[in-house]
Scaffold this active site. Structure first.
Site, short mmCIF file in Angstrom:
data_model
loop_
_atom_site.label_atom_id
_atom_site.label_comp_id
_atom_site.label_asym_id
_atom_site.label_seq_id
_atom_site.Cartn_x
_atom_site.Cartn_y
_atom_site.Cartn_z
N LYS A 172 0.88 -1.52 0.09
CA LYS A 172 0.01 -0.03 0.10
C LYS A 172 1.00 1.26 -0.03
CE LYS A 172 -1.90 -1.23 4.02
NZ LYS A 172 -1.22 -2.35 4.16
N ARG A 181 -9.77 0.58 8.76
CA ARG A 181 -9.27 -0.92 9.23
C ARG A 181 -10.28 -1.64 9.87
NH1 ARG A 181 -3.43 0.19 9.06
NH2 ARG A 181 -2.10 -1.73 9.56
N ARG A 218 11.74 -5.51 5.15
CA ARG A 218 11.44 -4.14 5.19
C ARG A 218 12.14 -2.95 5.92
NH1 ARG A 218 5.25 -2.18 5.54
NH2 ARG A 218 5.15 -3.10 7.40
N ARG A 245 11.18 -0.97 11.34
CA ARG A 245 10.01 -0.67 12.40
C ARG A 245 10.38 -1.76 13.47
NH1 ARG A 245 4.69 -0.01 8.76
NH2 ARG A 245 3.97 -1.25 10.58
N ARG A 259 -0.85 -9.07 13.32
CA ARG A 259 -1.10 -7.94 12.52
C ARG A 259 -2.10 -8.66 11.23
NH1 ARG A 259 4.35 -5.29 11.51
NH2 ARG A 259 3.38 -4.20 9.78
#
Ligand code: ADP
Ligand code: ADP
Ligand code: ZN
Length: 214
Positions: free
Chosen positions: A13, A88, A127, A161, A172
């Protein structure tokens, strides 16, 4: 044009929103980025969100609805926005419907990035992001030209992160399937859902999105 990016953590996203920002002039509104900024600033809001974010759960609807409502009032949203990571939950989607109507905004598309669970784990654990300009990277799929140096701004301040570890990712993903996926039905009734195959390479996903956006 105003759009929502819907998709599990790691679906792409943020990556796609950043690419499209340049082409379409729509501003990316990422509730995750906004919440991380609050945590970094040590604000009351950040203090409330920190533990929940680290566990991989969702922060309260009330809190994120408030953040988005004030952000959408800013001038740069008048030229169009891309919601990334919001709504969400179904109550967030319902609140957004009311909010957009009150503020006189239209919703054009809900871009649903579909990616299987297994590749998502690898995408998230690999990431990293430039701490100075926000450009996103990946250990395998999007390496900077020079290791450890941002292609965009030359910084070597790369960040990972705290919640991008395998254990939190599983929580998640669970939150996505339980609480976020039902939103597809909510927008399906409004005829706004555009499914996109997010299992393909970054530029192929961009091409699919451009076909939809025109
Ligand atoms: P999201 O915002 O949906 O959580 P990101 O855009 O941050 O996801 O992407 C997660 C990670 O996967 C990033 O490291 C990014 O570089 C990488 N990535 C994004 N899209 C793809 C893709 N289509 N194929 C492979 N890797 C991707
Ligand atoms: P990703 O796309 O990789 O899941 P985000 O940056 O969108 O990550 O979100 C990171 C975390 O911030 C989420 O796991 C959640 O705790 C919190 N968060 C972000 N947006 C929302 C939202 N709309 N509602 C509730 N919690 C949110
Ligand atoms: Zn940079």
């Amino acid at each position: 044009m105003n759009v929502i990016f819907l998709g599990p953590p790691g679906a792409g996203k943020g990556t796609q929103a950043k690419i499209l920002e340049e082409t379409y002039g729509m501003v990316q509104l990422s509730t995750g980025d906004m919440l991380r900024a609050e945590v970094a600033a040590g604000s009351d809001l950040g203090k409330e969100a920190k533990a929940v974010m680290e566990s991989g759960g969702l922060v309260s609807d009330e809190l994120v609805i408030g953040i988005i409502s004030s952000r959408i009032d800013q001038d740069d949203c008048k030229g169009g926005f891309m919601l990334d990571g919001f709504p969400r939950t179904v109550p967030q989607a319902e609140a957004l419907d009311v909010m957009l109507k009150d503020k006189g905004f239209n919703l054009d598309h809900v871009l649903e990035l579909q990616v299987d669970d297994e590749p998502l784990i690898g995408r998230i654990t690999g990431r990293f992001t430039c701490g100075d300009c926000g450009e996103g990277y990946h250990d395998m799929f999007k390496k900077p030209a020079k290791e450890g140096v941002c292609d965009k701004c030359g910084s070597s301040n790369m960040k990972r992160r705290a919640d991008d570890n395998e254990e939190t990712v599983r929580a998640r993903l669970q939150a996505y399937h339980d609480q976020t996926a039902p939103i597809v039905g909510h927008y399906g009734k409004q005829g706004l859902v555009r499914p996109v195959d997010g299992n393909t390479a970054i530029d192929e996903v961009t091409n699919q999105l451009k076909t939809i956006l025109g």
